[in-house]
Design an enzyme around this catalytic site. Structure first.
Site, PDB file in Angstrom:
ATOM      1  CG  HIS A 137      27.214  33.270  45.146  1.00 25.25           C
ATOM      2  ND1 HIS A 137      26.663  32.754  46.292  1.00 25.25           N
ATOM      3  CD2 HIS A 137      28.327  33.957  45.531  1.00 25.25           C
ATOM      4  CE1 HIS A 137      27.406  33.111  47.326  1.00 25.25           C
ATOM      5  NE2 HIS A 137      28.421  33.837  46.896  1.00 25.25           N
ATOM      6  CG  ASP A 214      21.799  36.175  42.912  1.00 26.43           C
ATOM      7  OD1 ASP A 214      21.836  37.289  43.468  1.00 26.43           O
ATOM      8  OD2 ASP A 214      22.647  35.283  43.122  1.00 26.43           O
ATOM      9  CD  GLN A 217      28.828  40.441  42.678  1.00 23.39           C
ATOM     10  OE1 GLN A 217      29.305  41.541  42.404  1.00 23.39           O
ATOM     11  NE2 GLN A 217      29.163  39.776  43.760  1.00 23.39           N
ATOM     12  CE  LYS A 240      27.388  40.202  47.253  1.00 14.84           C
ATOM     13  NZ  LYS A 240      28.753  39.782  47.554  1.00 14.84           N
TER      14      LYS A 240
HETATM   15  N1  7TS Z   1      24.599  35.955  44.575  1.00 11.41           N
HETATM   16  C1  7TS Z   1      25.693  36.486  44.012  1.00 11.41           C
HETATM   17  C2  7TS Z   1      25.750  36.629  42.525  1.00 11.41           C
HETATM   18  C3  7TS Z   1      26.742  36.908  44.825  1.00 11.41           C
HETATM   19  O1  7TS Z   1      27.819  37.444  44.267  1.00 11.41           O
HETATM   20  C4  7TS Z   1      26.651  36.742  46.233  1.00 11.41           C
HETATM   21  C5  7TS Z   1      27.781  37.093  47.144  1.00 11.41           C
HETATM   22  C6  7TS Z   1      25.462  36.211  46.749  1.00 11.41           C
HETATM   23  C7  7TS Z   1      24.460  35.812  45.893  1.00 11.41           C
HETATM   24  C8  7TS Z   1      25.239  36.088  48.212  1.00 11.41           C
HETATM   25  O2  7TS Z   1      25.111  37.339  48.781  1.00 11.41           O
HETATM   26  P1  7TS Z   1      24.990  37.509  50.355  1.00 11.41           P
HETATM   27  O3  7TS Z   1      25.076  38.983  50.565  1.00 11.41           O
HETATM   28  O4  7TS Z   1      23.696  36.933  50.771  1.00 11.41           O
HETATM   29  O5  7TS Z   1      26.167  36.779  50.933  1.00 11.41           O
HETATM   30  N2  7TS Z   1      29.051  37.141  46.531  1.00 11.41           N
HETATM   31  C9  7TS Z   1      30.260  37.211  47.143  1.00 11.41           C
HETATM   32  C10 7TS Z   1      31.460  37.237  46.437  1.00 11.41           C
HETATM   33  O6  7TS Z   1      31.556  37.231  45.215  1.00 11.41           O
HETATM   34  N3  7TS Z   1      32.494  37.285  47.309  1.00 11.41           N
HETATM   35  O7  7TS Z   1      31.981  37.292  48.544  1.00 11.41           O
HETATM   36  C11 7TS Z   1      30.591  37.248  48.461  1.00 11.41           C
END
Ligand code: 7TS
Length: 420
Positions: A137, A214, A217, A240
């Site tokens: 990501h 990370d 997910q 999540k």
């Molecule tokens: N790493 C992964 C693997 C992710 O899927 C996401 C967000 C992040 C980092 C960032 O997370 P945040 O909560 O700090 O934004 N993924 C997604 C997605 O797949 N669709 O919208 C956000």
């Protein structure tokens, strides 16, 4: 075994999982969108919140809203108690050694930026190397690119293969004495690939490199034991994991966090400030400058209680069955191509439909009440590898049902008819 038997067997595996009972815990699921029952299949973007999480946040604001750590009055003591007890829940959830290793941040994104800037910026130079992957990501790419611009540190990428798996022999070739950090996603958000993080961590440690995982997910699908993994940093987002937005966790080994300078300065992260200098607070407060997201932390604690009650083992059995069912059913659709066919996969189905742009797929599915995500999923290097601009992504959670997958299939067929 014929297909019918196969599907019956998949459904038998989860007979005991009372999905309808769990669905009652999620008020948002019981509504119509465009005149059709909502089918929420965008769980990789964010998960829905059970009533217990919503209630915990509401209770904080209704009964004991107050700033933490500073007051001697009862409301502040209650808020501090709730905040710190959530930290203990997080510590136990990922089996960290101590609550000193649990830093509350805005989300996975902020946690990675914190490590890049606090750990990386002060200790790395152009002689050093960082390894990430083509599967990441953007949150696990851009902070390292910024660090590279700031320090000259070299960034290397583990390639992927046509199934969307990391090519492990290539990782071996990239590792050397200059490798200082390896930063890898536990599970890919774009494809669902579960990465072999145990091997990745062990191999990095042979060269003395530190490893950041990370887990954005991962935490809603599989249990995580940071002690067993022996990773140096593990990051995830509350939203999540059925918790609120704006809250996330950085786990770091105590000795590393101890050595790292603060990421931001302000209230609560200090012991003493004079006009000349500042003495920083102990862990984890050194990294929590300013009034934190108190309701978010309390909501995350409630989300962890909720997940623990159902059990990640049970969740994972149901989700795997859903994925198998969806795989079987969608494989019968002509023109549908799976993007990401790793042997180890979580419940994410990324696909393209011949001749139809994913955004059109998303729009037509929305007309049917079905929420999926279309686009590059903030993983543009993955799209670059597969030479496509975007995919349609259905991502399942434990509250999804076989009936909802049937609705998805029907809507995809409808989409094909509209564009034929
Ligand atoms: N790493 C992964 C693997 C992710 O899927 C996401 C967000 C992040 C980092 C960032 O997370 P945040 O909560 O700090 O934004 N993924 C997604 C997605 O797949 N669709 O919208 C956000």
């Amino acid at each position: 075994m014929n297909k019918k038997n196969n599907i019956a067997e998949i459904q038998n595996q989860t007979e005991d999982f009372d999905v309808e009972k769990f669905r009652k815990d999620f008020p948002i699921l019981h509504q119509e969108i465009n005149g059709k029952p909502l089918v929420y299949l965008d769980n990789a973007a964010t998960t829905q919140k059970p009533k217990s999480v919503i209630d915990a946040i509401e209770k904080y604001y209704q009964k004991y809203n107050s700033n933490i750590h500073r007051g001697v009055h009862t409301l502040s003591e209650n808020a501090t108690e709730a905040y710190e007890s959530a930290r203990l829940k997080v510590k136990n959830f990922i089996n960290a050694n101590s609550t000193k290793e649990i830093v509350f941040v805005r989300g996975a994104t902020e946690a990675i930026n914190l490590v890049a800037q606090s750990f990386g910026r002060n200790s790395l130079s152009k002689e050093d190397e960082i390894i990430i992957t083509e599967l990441e990501h953007h949150a696990n790419i851009v902070p390292w690119q910024l660090l590279s611009q700031q320090t000259g540190v070299k960034l290397k990428y583990i390639p992927i293969n046509k199934d969307g798996e990391l090519v492990e022999p290539e990782y071996k070739k990239l590792l050397n004495e200059k490798t200082r950090i390896v930063a890898v996603g536990h599970i890919s958000n774009a494809l669902g690939t579960i990465n072999p993080i145990e091997n990745i961590i062990n191999m990095a440690h042979e060269y003395g490199a530190k490893v950041l995982i990370d887990g954005a997910q991962a935490t809603s699908h599989t249990s995580v034991d940071v002690k067993k993994l022996d990773c140096d940093f593990y990051v995830f987002s509350g939203h999540k994991l059925f918790g609120p937005t704006g809250i996330g966790v950085l786990y770091g080994k105590e000795n590393l966090l101890e050595e790292m300078p603060p990421y931001q300065g302000g209230g609560d992260m200090i012991k003493m400030v004079t006009m000349k200098e500042t003495q920083y607070n102990d862990l984890p407060y050194k990294f929590e400058a300013g009034t934190p997201n108190i309701s978010g932390v309390i909501g995350l604690g409630a989300a962890i209680d909720y997940v623990n009650k159902i059990g990640l083992e049970n969740i994972s059995v149901h989700e795997n069955a859903l994925l198998n069912y969806a795989n079987q059913k969608t494989s019968e659709i002509t023109g549908l191509k799976f993007i990401g066919t790793a042997k180890q996969k979580t419940s994410i189905l990324s696909f393209t439909l011949e001749g139809i742009h994913p955004h059109d797929v998303g729009t037509i599915l929305n007309n049917e009440g079905i929420a999926i995500r279309t686009g590059h999923h903030c993983a543009m290097p993955v799209m670059e590898y597969f030479k496509i601009p975007a995919t349609s992504r259905a991502s399942f959670s434990f509250y999804n049902t076989y009936k909802e997958i049937d609705a998805l299939i029907e809507a995809i067929e409808k989409c094909k008819k509209v564009f034929s």
